[in-house]
Design an enzyme around this catalytic site. Structure first.
Site, PDB file in Angstrom:
ATOM      1  N   ASP A   7       0.875  -1.170   0.000  1.00 29.19           N
ATOM      2  CA  ASP A   7       0.000   0.000   0.000  1.00 29.19           C
ATOM      3  C   ASP A   7       0.915   1.225   0.000  1.00 29.19           C
ATOM      4  O   ASP A   7       1.450   1.603   1.037  1.00 29.19           O
ATOM      5  CB  ASP A   7      -0.899  -0.014   1.238  1.00 29.19           C
ATOM      6  CG  ASP A   7      -1.870   1.156   1.260  1.00 29.19           C
ATOM      7  OD1 ASP A   7      -2.319   1.584   0.181  1.00 29.19           O
ATOM      8  OD2 ASP A   7      -2.173   1.645   2.363  1.00 29.19           O
ATOM      9  N   GLU A  66      -2.113  -1.718  -5.548  1.00 26.96           N
ATOM     10  CA  GLU A  66      -3.353  -1.165  -6.094  1.00 26.96           C
ATOM     11  C   GLU A  66      -3.051  -0.210  -7.235  1.00 26.96           C
ATOM     12  O   GLU A  66      -2.053   0.513  -7.206  1.00 26.96           O
ATOM     13  CB  GLU A  66      -4.133  -0.410  -5.016  1.00 26.96           C
ATOM     14  CG  GLU A  66      -4.880  -1.311  -4.082  1.00 26.96           C
ATOM     15  CD  GLU A  66      -5.738  -0.544  -3.088  1.00 26.96           C
ATOM     16  OE1 GLU A  66      -6.709  -1.140  -2.613  1.00 26.96           O
ATOM     17  OE2 GLU A  66      -5.439   0.618  -2.783  1.00 26.96           O
ATOM     18  N   ASP A 139      -2.395   1.202   6.967  1.00 28.97           N
ATOM     19  CA  ASP A 139      -1.674   0.956   5.712  1.00 28.97           C
ATOM     20  C   ASP A 139      -1.193  -0.498   5.649  1.00 28.97           C
ATOM     21  O   ASP A 139      -1.138  -1.102   4.578  1.00 28.97           O
ATOM     22  CB  ASP A 139      -0.457   1.887   5.594  1.00 28.97           C
ATOM     23  CG  ASP A 139      -0.816   3.335   5.823  1.00 28.97           C
ATOM     24  OD1 ASP A 139      -1.023   4.058   4.845  1.00 28.97           O
ATOM     25  OD2 ASP A 139      -0.908   3.731   7.002  1.00 28.97           O
TER      26      ASP A 139
END
EC number: 3.1.21.10
Length: 158
Positions: A7, A66, A139
């Protein structure tokens, strides 16, 4: 076989390592890479160095991150994009393939609802991975969710 979910951010990068052993998915490691409030290029250098160390140590088969989504805060989106670039570079330099997932895919896989709140993702990833409490900071929980979603997206074949 190992998979690392990341992340990205410039202040905090969440890292989650999952490993399939004896047919079970286990949490191997999770941590936050943090940077002090210094010049952005120095923060990115710290992220690269620490992430590179983790990739060399863990030797994952794949890195999952992502895809960048556009938010109302353009400054934040650009900053996250720069951190993503560091993740992609570190992965490429270590010859590790990268799987990119949309945030809605990760949330759907982990919670069953693509627009689930962060708290629900944290709760579910702890349950799915057998953790007593969700990892902190968030996170790190997100990184584990990204790794988990990547594992399932690939059909659990790692």
């Amino acid at each position: 076989m190992k998979i690392i979910g990341i992340d990205p951010g410039t202040a905090i990068v969440g890292v989650g390592v999952l490993e399939k052993k004896n047919g079970k998915l286990i949490v191997k490691n999770f941590q936050a890479i943090t940077t002090p409030p210094i010049a952005k290029e120095k923060r990115l250098k710290i992220i690269f160095q620490k992430l590179n160390e983790i990739l060399i140590q863990e030797k994952p088969e794949i890195v999952v991150v992502e895809e960048l989504f556009f938010s109302k805060n353009v400054k934040t989106a650009i900053s996250v994009g720069e951190a993503r670039g560091v993740v992609l570079l570190a992965s490429a330099l270590n010859d590790i393939p990268v799987l990119e997932l949309k945030p809605v895919e990760v949330k759907t896989i982990v919670t069953g609802y693509g627009h689930a709140p962060k708290s629900q993702v944290e709760y579910m990833i702890a349950k799915l991975l057998g953790l007593k409490t969700p990892p902190k900071p968030d996170d790190v929980a997100d990184a584990l969710a990204i790794a988990y979603a990547g594992f399932l997206k690939m059909g659990g074949l790692l």
